[in-house]
Design a protein around this motif. Structure first.
Motif, PDB file in Angstrom:
ATOM      1  N   TRP A 299       4.961 -66.962 -56.216  1.00 19.89           N
ATOM      2  CA  TRP A 299       4.700 -67.277 -58.035  1.00 19.89           C
ATOM      3  C   TRP A 299       3.385 -67.204 -57.820  1.00 19.89           C
ATOM      4  O   TRP A 299       2.844 -67.317 -59.182  1.00 19.89           O
ATOM      5  N   GLU A 300       2.121 -68.366 -56.971  1.00 22.63           N
ATOM      6  CA  GLU A 300       1.383 -68.623 -57.743  1.00 22.63           C
ATOM      7  C   GLU A 300       0.525 -67.451 -57.610  1.00 22.63           C
ATOM      8  O   GLU A 300      -0.474 -67.460 -57.953  1.00 22.63           O
TER       9      GLU A 300
ATOM     10  N   THR B 171       6.187 -60.590 -64.650  1.00 26.89           N
ATOM     11  CA  THR B 171       7.271 -59.824 -64.003  1.00 26.89           C
ATOM     12  C   THR B 171       7.545 -59.002 -62.583  1.00 26.89           C
ATOM     13  O   THR B 171       8.854 -59.369 -62.381  1.00 26.89           O
ATOM     14  N   GLU B 172       6.031 -59.271 -62.092  1.00 29.51           N
ATOM     15  CA  GLU B 172       6.516 -59.461 -60.614  1.00 29.51           C
ATOM     16  C   GLU B 172       7.024 -60.075 -59.632  1.00 29.51           C
ATOM     17  O   GLU B 172       8.244 -59.862 -58.894  1.00 29.51           O
ATOM     18  N   SER B 173       7.016 -61.358 -59.861  1.00 30.67           N
ATOM     19  CA  SER B 173       7.483 -62.113 -59.441  1.00 30.67           C
ATOM     20  C   SER B 173       9.108 -62.562 -59.965  1.00 30.67           C
ATOM     21  O   SER B 173      10.066 -63.529 -59.546  1.00 30.67           O
ATOM     22  N   VAL B 174       9.772 -62.486 -61.374  1.00 32.65           N
ATOM     23  CA  VAL B 174      10.786 -62.616 -61.427  1.00 32.65           C
ATOM     24  C   VAL B 174      11.545 -60.988 -60.817  1.00 32.65           C
ATOM     25  O   VAL B 174      12.672 -61.696 -60.606  1.00 32.65           O
ATOM     26  N   ASN B 175      11.037 -59.722 -60.758  1.00 30.69           N
ATOM     27  CA  ASN B 175      12.021 -58.565 -59.507  1.00 30.69           C
ATOM     28  C   ASN B 175      11.787 -59.305 -58.677  1.00 30.69           C
ATOM     29  O   ASN B 175      12.756 -58.883 -57.888  1.00 30.69           O
ATOM     30  N   LEU B 176      10.630 -59.477 -57.871  1.00 26.58           N
ATOM     31  CA  LEU B 176      10.888 -60.401 -56.410  1.00 26.58           C
ATOM     32  C   LEU B 176      12.013 -61.427 -56.709  1.00 26.58           C
ATOM     33  O   LEU B 176      12.489 -61.330 -55.528  1.00 26.58           O
TER      34      LEU B 176
ATOM     35  N   VAL C 142      15.689 -61.790 -53.698  1.00 21.40           N
ATOM     36  CA  VAL C 142      15.535 -63.323 -52.821  1.00 21.40           C
ATOM     37  C   VAL C 142      17.115 -63.929 -53.459  1.00 21.40           C
ATOM     38  O   VAL C 142      17.742 -64.591 -52.512  1.00 21.40           O
ATOM     39  N   PHE C 143      17.038 -64.093 -54.427  1.00 23.88           N
ATOM     40  CA  PHE C 143      18.593 -64.915 -54.609  1.00 23.88           C
ATOM     41  C   PHE C 143      19.763 -64.066 -53.359  1.00 23.88           C
ATOM     42  O   PHE C 143      20.987 -64.448 -53.668  1.00 23.88           O
ATOM     43  N   GLY C 144      19.695 -62.381 -53.904  1.00 27.51           N
ATOM     44  CA  GLY C 144      21.059 -61.994 -53.207  1.00 27.51           C
ATOM     45  C   GLY C 144      20.574 -61.979 -50.895  1.00 27.51           C
ATOM     46  O   GLY C 144      21.459 -62.537 -51.369  1.00 27.51           O
ATOM     47  N   GLU C 145      19.546 -61.816 -50.976  1.00 24.69           N
ATOM     48  CA  GLU C 145      19.571 -62.901 -49.775  1.00 24.69           C
ATOM     49  C   GLU C 145      20.013 -64.121 -49.183  1.00 24.69           C
ATOM     50  O   GLU C 145      20.281 -64.495 -47.967  1.00 24.69           O
ATOM     51  N   SER C 146      20.126 -65.583 -49.608  1.00 26.34           N
ATOM     52  CA  SER C 146      20.689 -66.280 -49.843  1.00 26.34           C
ATOM     53  C   SER C 146      22.334 -66.038 -49.294  1.00 26.34           C
ATOM     54  O   SER C 146      22.851 -66.845 -48.794  1.00 26.34           O
ATOM     55  N   PHE C 147      22.743 -65.449 -49.481  1.00 25.90           N
ATOM     56  CA  PHE C 147      24.072 -65.102 -49.616  1.00 25.90           C
ATOM     57  C   PHE C 147      24.213 -64.252 -48.216  1.00 25.90           C
ATOM     58  O   PHE C 147      25.818 -64.278 -48.063  1.00 25.90           O
TER      59      PHE C 147
END
Length: 256
Positions: free
Chosen positions: A219-220, A225-230, A234-239
């Motif tokens: 994010w830094e 927009t790219e940060s949000v979509n990225l 990552v959220f899905g991979e946490s599962f």
């Protein structure tokens, strides 16, 4: 304390908390080239250990975490050797910044120049009540560079400009008000305050924290927009681990 090399010692506990101490670097824990290389190599060695949940970066001396870079060494540099020296320090800061687990800067006493750049690369900064901070480089004829670039992100452009252009020091209450440090410990309570933050981090899912730190670093660098979509991937991979299901179920089942 286990010595990984001449300038870096570590202590570990059963929780996965590792204290990394800068050693044999004088009373102010000054960063000369041998110290820089030794600490960087130690952090790179530790970075592959997935049992580490939190790192506390500290100096062997209570006078500082890191007093700054070695002025005596820098006074003898030319253009090429100066670039080599500052590249070493950049690589140390990046080893801290990119360490997979959260890194806490334990900050007693003085934290100046290169020491403040290393601290800025940490995730959390906890200062003693009588700590002092500054970027004195311009007073000795050099600009503040490398991870001084993090300062505007931490404290805003006006305050970063003031630090690097006036070379004036600030005290711990000012650093807290500016957002340069996250906590200022009461007298004699620095280690207790560090432990409070350690416990807060240990209460979180270790894999989630690693993912969160990696996201913050991205994010830094990235547009919004790219940060949000990225973040979606990552959220899905946490599962892919059992951590979300296990910790969410524990939350649902908690006693009310």
């Amino acid at each position: 304390m286990e010595m990984l090399n001449h300038h870096c010692g570590v202590t570990r506990d059963a929780r996965g908390v590792v204290h990394v101490a800068i050693c044999n670097a004088g009373s102010l824990n000054i960063l000369g080239s041998p110290v820089i290389d030794a600490v960087r190599e130690s952090l790179q060695q530790l970075s592959s250990d997935r049992s580490i949940r939190v790192v506390v970066l500290r100096g062997e001396s209570e006078k500082s975490m890191i007093g700054g870079a070695d002025i005596k060494e820098m006074a003898k540099l030319g253009q090429k050797s100066a670039e080599a020296f500052i590249s070493r320090l950049r690589d140390l800061c990046e080893a801290v910044r990119q360490f997979p687990a959260p890194v806490i800067a334990r900050m007693p006493g003085w934290c100046l120049g290169g020491g403040l750049e290393v601290a800025a690369a940490c995730d959390v900064r906890i200062a003693a009540h009588d700590a002092h901070f500054g970027m004195p480089e311009v007073r000795v004829g050099i600009p503040s560079v490398i991870h001084a670039a993090l300062l505007p992100r931490l404290i805003g452009w006006a305050r970063a400009r003031w630090l690097v252009m006036t070379a004036e020091n600030i005290d711990a209450p000012t650093a807290l008000a500016w957002g340069l440090v996250d906590k200022v410990a009461a007298p004699g309570e620095l280690d207790a305050e560090v432990e409070h933050v350690v416990k807060a981090l240990l209460a979180c899912g270790p894999e989630a924290l690693r993912s969160q730190k990696a996201l913050l670093r991205q994010w830094e660098e990235l547009p919004l927009t790219e940060s949000v979509n990225l973040s979606v991937k990552v959220f899905g991979e946490s599962f892919l681990t059992d951590e979300p299901t296990r910790l969410m179920q524990a939350f649902v089942n908690r006693k009310r």
